[in-house]
Write a protein that holds these residues in place. Structure first.
Motif, PDB file in Angstrom:
ATOM      1  N   SER A  74       0.795   4.062  -3.180  1.00  0.00           N
ATOM      2  CA  SER A  74      -0.594   4.263  -2.766  1.00  0.00           C
ATOM      3  C   SER A  74      -1.512   3.332  -3.533  1.00  0.00           C
ATOM      4  N   LEU A  75      -2.434   2.715  -2.818  1.00  0.00           N
ATOM      5  CA  LEU A  75      -3.426   1.853  -3.449  1.00  0.00           C
ATOM      6  C   LEU A  75      -4.772   2.551  -3.537  1.00  0.00           C
ATOM      7  N   GLU A  76      -4.779   3.872  -3.235  1.00  0.00           N
ATOM      8  CA  GLU A  76      -6.055   4.571  -3.183  1.00  0.00           C
ATOM      9  C   GLU A  76      -6.792   4.518  -4.509  1.00  0.00           C
ATOM     10  N   GLY A  77      -6.046   4.687  -5.610  1.00  0.00           N
ATOM     11  CA  GLY A  77      -6.694   4.685  -6.919  1.00  0.00           C
ATOM     12  C   GLY A  77      -7.331   3.348  -7.232  1.00  0.00           C
ATOM     13  N   TYR A  78      -6.664   2.252  -6.864  1.00  0.00           N
ATOM     14  CA  TYR A  78      -7.207   0.921  -7.138  1.00  0.00           C
ATOM     15  C   TYR A  78      -8.423   0.626  -6.274  1.00  0.00           C
ATOM     16  N   LEU A  79      -8.486   1.248  -5.104  1.00  0.00           N
ATOM     17  CA  LEU A  79      -9.577   0.951  -4.191  1.00  0.00           C
ATOM     18  C   LEU A  79     -10.722   1.944  -4.317  1.00  0.00           C
ATOM     19  N   GLY A  80     -10.609   2.866  -5.272  1.00  0.00           N
ATOM     20  CA  GLY A  80     -11.689   3.811  -5.491  1.00  0.00           C
ATOM     21  C   GLY A  80     -11.666   5.016  -4.599  1.00  0.00           C
ATOM     22  N   HIS A  81     -10.493   5.329  -4.018  1.00  0.00           N
ATOM     23  CA  HIS A  81     -10.399   6.480  -3.139  1.00  0.00           C
ATOM     24  C   HIS A  81      -9.309   7.418  -3.636  1.00  0.00           C
ATOM     25  N   SER A  82      -9.302   7.732  -4.889  1.00  0.00           N
ATOM     26  CA  SER A  82      -8.282   8.612  -5.422  1.00  0.00           C
ATOM     27  C   SER A  82      -8.416   9.998  -4.810  1.00  0.00           C
ATOM     28  N   ASP A  83      -7.282  10.675  -4.743  1.00  0.00           N
ATOM     29  CA  ASP A  83      -7.256  11.977  -4.118  1.00  0.00           C
ATOM     30  C   ASP A  83      -8.023  12.992  -4.961  1.00  0.00           C
ATOM     31  N   ASN A  84      -8.528  14.042  -4.336  1.00  0.00           N
ATOM     32  CA  ASN A  84      -9.234  15.093  -5.046  1.00  0.00           C
ATOM     33  C   ASN A  84      -8.894  16.419  -4.390  1.00  0.00           C
ATOM     34  N   PRO A  85      -9.117  17.535  -5.082  1.00  0.00           N
ATOM     35  CA  PRO A  85      -8.725  18.845  -4.548  1.00  0.00           C
ATOM     36  C   PRO A  85      -9.352  19.176  -3.201  1.00  0.00           C
ATOM     37  N   GLU A  86     -10.600  18.762  -3.002  1.00  0.00           N
ATOM     38  CA  GLU A  86     -11.273  19.084  -1.750  1.00  0.00           C
ATOM     39  C   GLU A  86     -10.599  18.398  -0.569  1.00  0.00           C
ATOM     40  N   ARG A  87     -10.277  17.131  -0.751  1.00  0.00           N
ATOM     41  CA  ARG A  87      -9.619  16.394   0.326  1.00  0.00           C
ATOM     42  C   ARG A  87      -8.204  16.911   0.545  1.00  0.00           C
ATOM     43  N   ALA A  88      -7.514  17.266  -0.543  1.00  0.00           N
ATOM     44  CA  ALA A  88      -6.161  17.826  -0.406  1.00  0.00           C
ATOM     45  C   ALA A  88      -6.210  19.150   0.351  1.00  0.00           C
ATOM     46  N   LYS A  89      -7.223  19.967   0.081  1.00  0.00           N
ATOM     47  CA  LYS A  89      -7.367  21.234   0.779  1.00  0.00           C
ATOM     48  C   LYS A  89      -7.643  21.010   2.256  1.00  0.00           C
ATOM     49  N   ARG A  90      -8.460  19.995   2.561  1.00  0.00           N
ATOM     50  CA  ARG A  90      -8.763  19.685   3.955  1.00  0.00           C
ATOM     51  C   ARG A  90      -7.512  19.207   4.693  1.00  0.00           C
ATOM     52  N   ARG A  91      -6.691  18.424   3.991  1.00  0.00           N
ATOM     53  CA  ARG A  91      -5.443  17.969   4.598  1.00  0.00           C
ATOM     54  C   ARG A  91      -4.522  19.142   4.918  1.00  0.00           C
ATOM     55  N   ARG A  92      -4.394  20.057   3.973  1.00  0.00           N
ATOM     56  CA  ARG A  92      -3.520  21.209   4.195  1.00  0.00           C
ATOM     57  C   ARG A  92      -4.019  22.045   5.372  1.00  0.00           C
ATOM     58  N   LYS A  93      -5.338  22.201   5.481  1.00  0.00           N
ATOM     59  CA  LYS A  93      -5.909  22.955   6.589  1.00  0.00           C
ATOM     60  C   LYS A  93      -5.600  22.272   7.919  1.00  0.00           C
ATOM     61  N   MET A  94      -5.746  20.942   7.964  1.00  0.00           N
ATOM     62  CA  MET A  94      -5.430  20.198   9.182  1.00  0.00           C
ATOM     63  C   MET A  94      -3.956  20.345   9.533  1.00  0.00           C
ATOM     64  N   TRP A  95      -3.103  20.256   8.488  1.00  0.00           N
ATOM     65  CA  TRP A  95      -1.652  20.342   8.715  1.00  0.00           C
ATOM     66  C   TRP A  95      -1.295  21.674   9.345  1.00  0.00           C
ATOM     67  N   TRP A  96      -1.824  22.772   8.803  1.00  0.00           N
ATOM     68  CA  TRP A  96      -1.523  24.093   9.333  1.00  0.00           C
ATOM     69  C   TRP A  96      -2.090  24.270  10.742  1.00  0.00           C
ATOM     70  N   MET A  97      -3.266  23.728  10.991  1.00  0.00           N
ATOM     71  CA  MET A  97      -3.883  23.882  12.301  1.00  0.00           C
ATOM     72  C   MET A  97      -3.099  23.136  13.378  1.00  0.00           C
ATOM     73  N   VAL A  98      -2.784  21.864  13.118  1.00  0.00           N
ATOM     74  CA  VAL A  98      -2.074  21.053  14.110  1.00  0.00           C
ATOM     75  C   VAL A  98      -0.670  21.606  14.362  1.00  0.00           C
ATOM     76  N   ASN A  99       0.053  21.902  13.296  1.00  0.00           N
ATOM     77  CA  ASN A  99       1.404  22.419  13.476  1.00  0.00           C
ATOM     78  C   ASN A  99       1.409  23.828  14.052  1.00  0.00           C
ATOM     79  N   GLY A 100       0.363  24.601  13.762  1.00  0.00           N
ATOM     80  CA  GLY A 100       0.256  25.920  14.364  1.00  0.00           C
ATOM     81  C   GLY A 100       0.064  25.843  15.871  1.00  0.00           C
TER      82      GLY A 100
END
Length: 326
Positions: A255-281
């Motif tokens: 991942s180059l996110e950290g070098y480009l200034g887009h490091s992951d954060n809890p809020e975005r990780a939570k949003r990803r998990r919500k999307m994952w459960w919704m789409v797969n559901g």
């Protein structure tokens, strides 16, 4: 590290495998895609100079192929929704195959109108598959150039589809299943009787009665892969990339996110998990409903009767290659 200093022997070629994991395609839309030139601006800084000359900017082929891949899904999606209704929801509502047969008129015009079937299904599906393969090869070749692969072994490691997403895997798995479905339900009746006017839910139910293990397994894989591919694809078009290739959990490698200034954060990780459960559901619900109608009602309707069953037996036995199994 200067890639050009890599040795050309097999050992060093294998060491380049780790660079394969540096695929700059993070899940988030915020991070630019270096392989298709996403980090560089569209505008040209001066006359006679284009950013695409750096070798990092996607050319018009990417745009055209991406558009073809996306918009070719619209007609098959519309057909699949209608097919879902008359092969699953209606049988579930009527609890009877004979009572559900008349509702096949919802999609029967697609089969009967000259050329409409190919316009709605054949051409769009083939276009979707071909454009996807072309895009993958173009981007893989660009990836090899971006990382400076010099030897044949290095180019192979970086350009031979190193990261195939779940979305792509379901698509490649689905393609031969669609082919078999068409062979049994459209091509064989056309060869034997000159058309498919007599093909309906009763014909499918008769096939289940003849070869229950084969058809139950076939439709289990066919419906599951198809629903997940459609739902995952539409989620991707909407920006919910939950079925795309992503890095391993707990690892920042690749991942180059950290070098480009887009490091992951809890809020975005939570949003990803919500999307994952919704789409797969949604995919799980759709597949379950479709299988309930297809396997639970149509698959248990039993043999046909009389001259109709005799004709169906003849068609199943003449299916190319696998007719003896059916």
């Amino acid at each position: 590290m200067d890639v050009k200093k890599l040795s050309t022997d097999d050992g060093d070629a294998r060491s380049l495998f780790s660079m394969q994991e540096l695929d700059p395609s993070p899940v988030d839309d915020l991070s630019p895609n270096l392989e298709s030139g996403g980090y560089f601006p569209e505008t040209s800084p001066g006359p006679g100079f284009a950013v695409s000359k750096l070798g990092l900017r996607g050319n018009r082929w990417d745009t055209w192929l991406s558009a073809l891949q996306r918009y070719s899904t619209y007609p098959p999606t519309a057909f699949s929704v209608l097919h879902f209704v008359n092969t699953s929801l209606i049988p579930l509502a009527t609890r009877s195959v004979p009572a559900s047969e008349s509702y096949l008129l919802l999609t029967r015009p697609v089969y009967q109108a000259p050329g409409l079937e190919h316009l709605m299904l054949t051409i769009p599906i083939l276009t979707h598959i071909a454009s996807g393969i072309a895009l993958r090869n173009i981007r893989a070749s660009r990836r090899a150039r971006l990382y400076g692969a010099e030897t044949r072994a290095q180019r192979h490691l970086l350009s031979f589809w190193p990261r195939v997403s779940v979305q792509a895997r379901t698509g490649y798995f689905l393609a031969p299943l669609i082919g078999l479905h068409v062979l049994v339900n459209r091509a064989t009746p056309l060869m034997v009787e000159g058309g498919s006017s007599g093909i309906g839910l009763g014909y499918v139910a008769h096939g289940f009665a003849r070869s229950p293990v084969f058809w139950n397994l076939f439709y289990l894989f066919f419906v599951t892969a198809g629903v997940w591919h459609f739902v995952g694809g539409w989620a991707t078009w909407m920006g919910w990339k939950v079925t795309t290739a992503r890095r391993e959990r707990g690892s920042n490698e690749g991942s180059l996110e950290g070098y480009l200034g887009h490091s992951d954060n809890p809020e975005r990780a939570k949003r990803r998990r919500k999307m994952w459960w919704m789409v797969n559901g949604i995919a799980a619900l759709g597949a379950s409903l479709w299988l309930a109608g297809a396997l639970g009602i149509v698959g248990r309707a039993g043999d046909g009767a009389g001259w109709e069953a005799k004709g169906w037996n003849e068609m199943y036995s003449q299916v190319p290659v696998i007719g003896d199994w059916l």
